[in-house]
Structures are given as structure tokens and as C-alpha cells.
Design an enzyme around this catalytic site. Structure first.
Site, short mmCIF file in Angstrom:
data_model
loop_
_atom_site.label_atom_id
_atom_site.label_comp_id
_atom_site.label_asym_id
_atom_site.label_seq_id
_atom_site.Cartn_x
_atom_site.Cartn_y
_atom_site.Cartn_z
N SER A 194 -13.31 -6.32 2.50
CA SER A 194 -14.45 -5.80 1.72
C SER A 194 -15.77 -6.37 2.24
O SER A 194 -16.62 -6.81 1.46
CB SER A 194 -14.29 -6.12 0.23
N PRO A 195 -15.99 -6.35 3.57
CA PRO A 195 -17.25 -6.88 4.10
C PRO A 195 -18.46 -6.04 3.69
O PRO A 195 -19.59 -6.52 3.76
CB PRO A 195 -17.04 -6.82 5.62
N LEU A 196 -18.19 -4.82 3.23
CA LEU A 196 -19.27 -3.93 2.79
C LEU A 196 -19.28 -3.78 1.27
O LEU A 196 -19.83 -2.83 0.73
CB LEU A 196 -19.13 -2.56 3.46
N GLY A 197 -18.67 -4.74 0.60
CA GLY A 197 -18.72 -4.76 -0.86
C GLY A 197 -18.16 -3.50 -1.50
O GLY A 197 -18.75 -2.96 -2.44
N TYR A 241 0.85 -1.19 0.00
CA TYR A 241 0.00 0.00 0.00
C TYR A 241 0.89 1.24 0.00
O TYR A 241 1.46 1.63 1.01
CB TYR A 241 -0.93 0.01 1.21
N HIS A 261 0.49 -11.99 1.02
CA HIS A 261 -0.59 -11.23 0.39
C HIS A 261 -1.26 -12.00 -0.75
O HIS A 261 -2.48 -11.96 -0.89
CB HIS A 261 -0.03 -9.90 -0.12
N PHE A 302 -20.67 -0.81 -1.68
CA PHE A 302 -21.98 -1.05 -2.27
C PHE A 302 -23.02 -1.43 -1.22
O PHE A 302 -24.18 -1.01 -1.28
CB PHE A 302 -21.90 -2.14 -3.34
#
Length: 324
Positions: free
Chosen positions: A204-207, A55, A125, A210
């Protein structure tokens, strides 16, 4: 904040904050605010933070190190190795590199940038198809013996790679995408890690935003936004996928984001969702998921809706790096 236990006795807060969007190689006028957010998260009881050498590269770890140095004894820091980063210049040369010598150089750089003498959880990773998993796990095992690393993790690895690594050095956690709209791990990955006693840290638990309900057909993404190239975020796919957001937006006087996180927490006691935000109000909203309980009827309703998600979660080139 309540705690959960991943594999190998690694106990952490039930939610984790990912700092991927912090400290990129660009101007950051809100750098001070981001450092404040990380420290505020610790005050709220969160003790599990995630970064990676790639990152930036490197600038993200530097920011996380600065933010958490005053509270280092209160937190667990996860970072990652495995992309082909020039350890002299920080250039991301493309592709992956998990050769033992590269891992050893990478860990020294991460320790320095994170201002610490040990990394709590060190993930590969992405799997490197050119390096035997036994060599990767063996190198991390040595780093653990030297006190530079506490626990070993994998990211987006396939079941066979997980088993091979676990035989050499027990794996504490797998980080992979898993959410209400990314259910593929349920087929093979979740049964495998449950058998082996490995925890799951779903990213990305919240997409990618989205599932928060903040994205609709009028949302536009500029060329620098990764979502601009993801099939799942095409206008046609969004139109179909909004049915899922509408479903979870009707629960428990909670926001869609809170329901999405609560759904993950309800799946297994060894799942610790990893969300990212740079705003305090979003952080407060997300940790509010810990106060949302979905009972069997709620979970059954979501399953029985049988909403089919349209579009791949990544472009084809990125998907080829997953599940190896």
C-alpha cells in the site's frame, strides 16, 4: 529496470507488482488483460511479483502461475502462508494457522498453483500467536534445505517476532505497510530490520489509492470495497488528509503517485515498494517514479510540513493482527 538488494542477497527490481486484485473468486472479464499486464511488466524489466494463497483463496496464485509460467526463469515470485485455509477445499476458516504441518501442506498447494518447483520468497502472512516463531522459521528453514523455497519473509510482524525468526532462519524481507501516510514503522521496525540486514517491501505505498490524487470528498466506496470500512477513508479524515496529496502533487512535474513512490525509494536503498494495479497506464505511471529524484530539500519540505494523518489504517479487528 534498476535493481535493489533486500536481505540475504535477494536482488530484485526496484519496484514490485502485487497481484492481490487479480483472480479473486468472482467473474473476471478482463482475465486475459491482467495476464497480459503481468507479462508486459516482465518485458519492462520488472522481475518481482507478489501473491498469496489467501487471495481468492487460491485463484490468485493460479492466475499468477499461468501468467508467469512462460517467463518463470526471469522472475522472482513471492507468496504467503499463515491464514487458516482448509487445504482440501480452499475454505478460509478465519483466523491464522502457522502450524508446521499446515505450512507444509500450504507450500505444496502454492507450488502446484504457481506452476513452479520453488517459491522465491515465502512470507508468513500474519504472525500466529499460538505457534512459536521458532517453529515457523524452522519449518521454512527445512523447506529451503529441500529446495522448495529460496528465501524467508515475514509480513506485518513485530520487532520481537522478527528477531526470534531471524535467529533460526535469516529473514530476507519484511512486508509491512509503509508510506507517506503510514509512518509507524519508523519508530521500531525500520531500525530493527536495518540492524539485522533485512529488506523492506512496503505494501500500500500509494495509500490504497489515496496518494494518487484520484480520491476526494466526492468519492464513494461500495460495500465490497475494503476502504468503505477503513477509518482513514471516512469523509472527515479524507478532508484532513487531502493536505498531504496537495503537498506532493506540486513536485517535479510528477504525479502524486510517482512522488509517493519516489519518497519511499529515497528512504533506504533496501526498500522495494510493492504496488498493485490492473491497468497498464497506471503501471507505466508508477514505474515512472524511478525517474523522479527527491533531494534533501524536497524531503525536508515534506517533513517540515508536519501533516498529521487522520484515521486508523485498518479497522480495530484487523489492527489486532498486526505487529505481533
Amino acid at each position: 529496470m534498476i535493481k535493489r538488494t533486500l536481505g540475504q542477497g535477494l536482488e530484485v527490481s526496484a519496484l514490485s507488482l502485487g497481484a492481490m486484485g487479480y483472480g479473486k473468486a468472482r467473474e473476471l472479464p478482463d482475465r486475459a488483460e491482467m495476464i497480459d499486464l503481468l507479462r508486459t511488466a516482465v518485458e519492462r524489466g520488472m522481475d518481482f511479483f507478489d501473491t498469496a494463497e489467501v487471495y481468492g483463496p487460491w485463484t490468485n496464485e493460479e492466475m499468477v502461475g499461468e501468467a508467469l509460467a512462460p517467463v518463470r526463469d526471469q522472475v522472482k515470485i513471492a507468496t504467503k502462508f499463515g491464514w487458516d485455509i482448509d487445504q482440501e477445499t480452499g475454505e478460509h476458516r478465519g483466523g491464522v494457522n502457522s502450524k508446521p504441518a499446515q505450512i507444509r501442506r500450504a507450500v505444496e498447494g502454492s507450488l502446484k498453483r504457481l506452476r513452479t518447483d520453488h517459491i522465491d520468497l515465502y512470507y508468513q502472512h500474519r504472525v500466529d500467536p499460538d505457534v512459536p516463531m521458532e517453529d515457523v522459521a524452522g519449518t521454512v528453514r527445512e523447506l529451503i534445505a529441500e529446495g522448495k523455497v529460496r528465501w524467508f519473509g515475514l509480513s506485518e510482524a513485530g520487532a520481537q517476532s522478527i528477531r526470534r525468526a531471524h535467529t533460526v532462519q535469516p529473514v530476507a524481507a519484511l512486508q509491512s505497510e509503509y508510506s507517506l501516510w503510514t509512518r509507524e514503522p519508523e519508530a521500531e521496525i525500520i531500525p530493527t530490520i536495518e540492524e539485522l540486514g533485512i529488506g523492506l517491501v512496503p505494501f500500500s505505498p500509494l495509500g490504497k489509492g489515496f496518494l494518487t490524487g484520484k480520491i476526494d470528498l466526492n468519492t464513494t466506496f461500495d460495500s465490497s470495497d475494503i476502504r468503505a470500512g477503513i477509518p482513514r477513508f471516512s469523509e472527515e479524515a479524507r478532508l484532513a488528509n487531502l493536505k498531504l496529496v496537495e503537498l506532493i502533487g506540486k513536485k517535479h512535474d510528477a504525479t502524486p503517485a510517482q512522488v509517493a513512490l519516489a519518497w519511499l525509494l529515497a528512504q533506504k536503498p533496501w526498500i522495494v515498494p510493492l504496488f498493485g494495479t490492473r491497468k497498464l497506464e497506471r503501471f507505466e505511471e508508477n514505474i515512472g517514479a524511478l525517474n523522479v529524484t527527491l533531494d534533501k530539500a524536497d524531503l525536508d519540505e515534506i517533513e517540515q510540513a508536519n501533516i498529521v494523518i487522520h484515521g486508523a489504517r485498518y479497522p480495530e479487528a484487523m489492527m489486532r493482527r498486526s505487529g505481533l
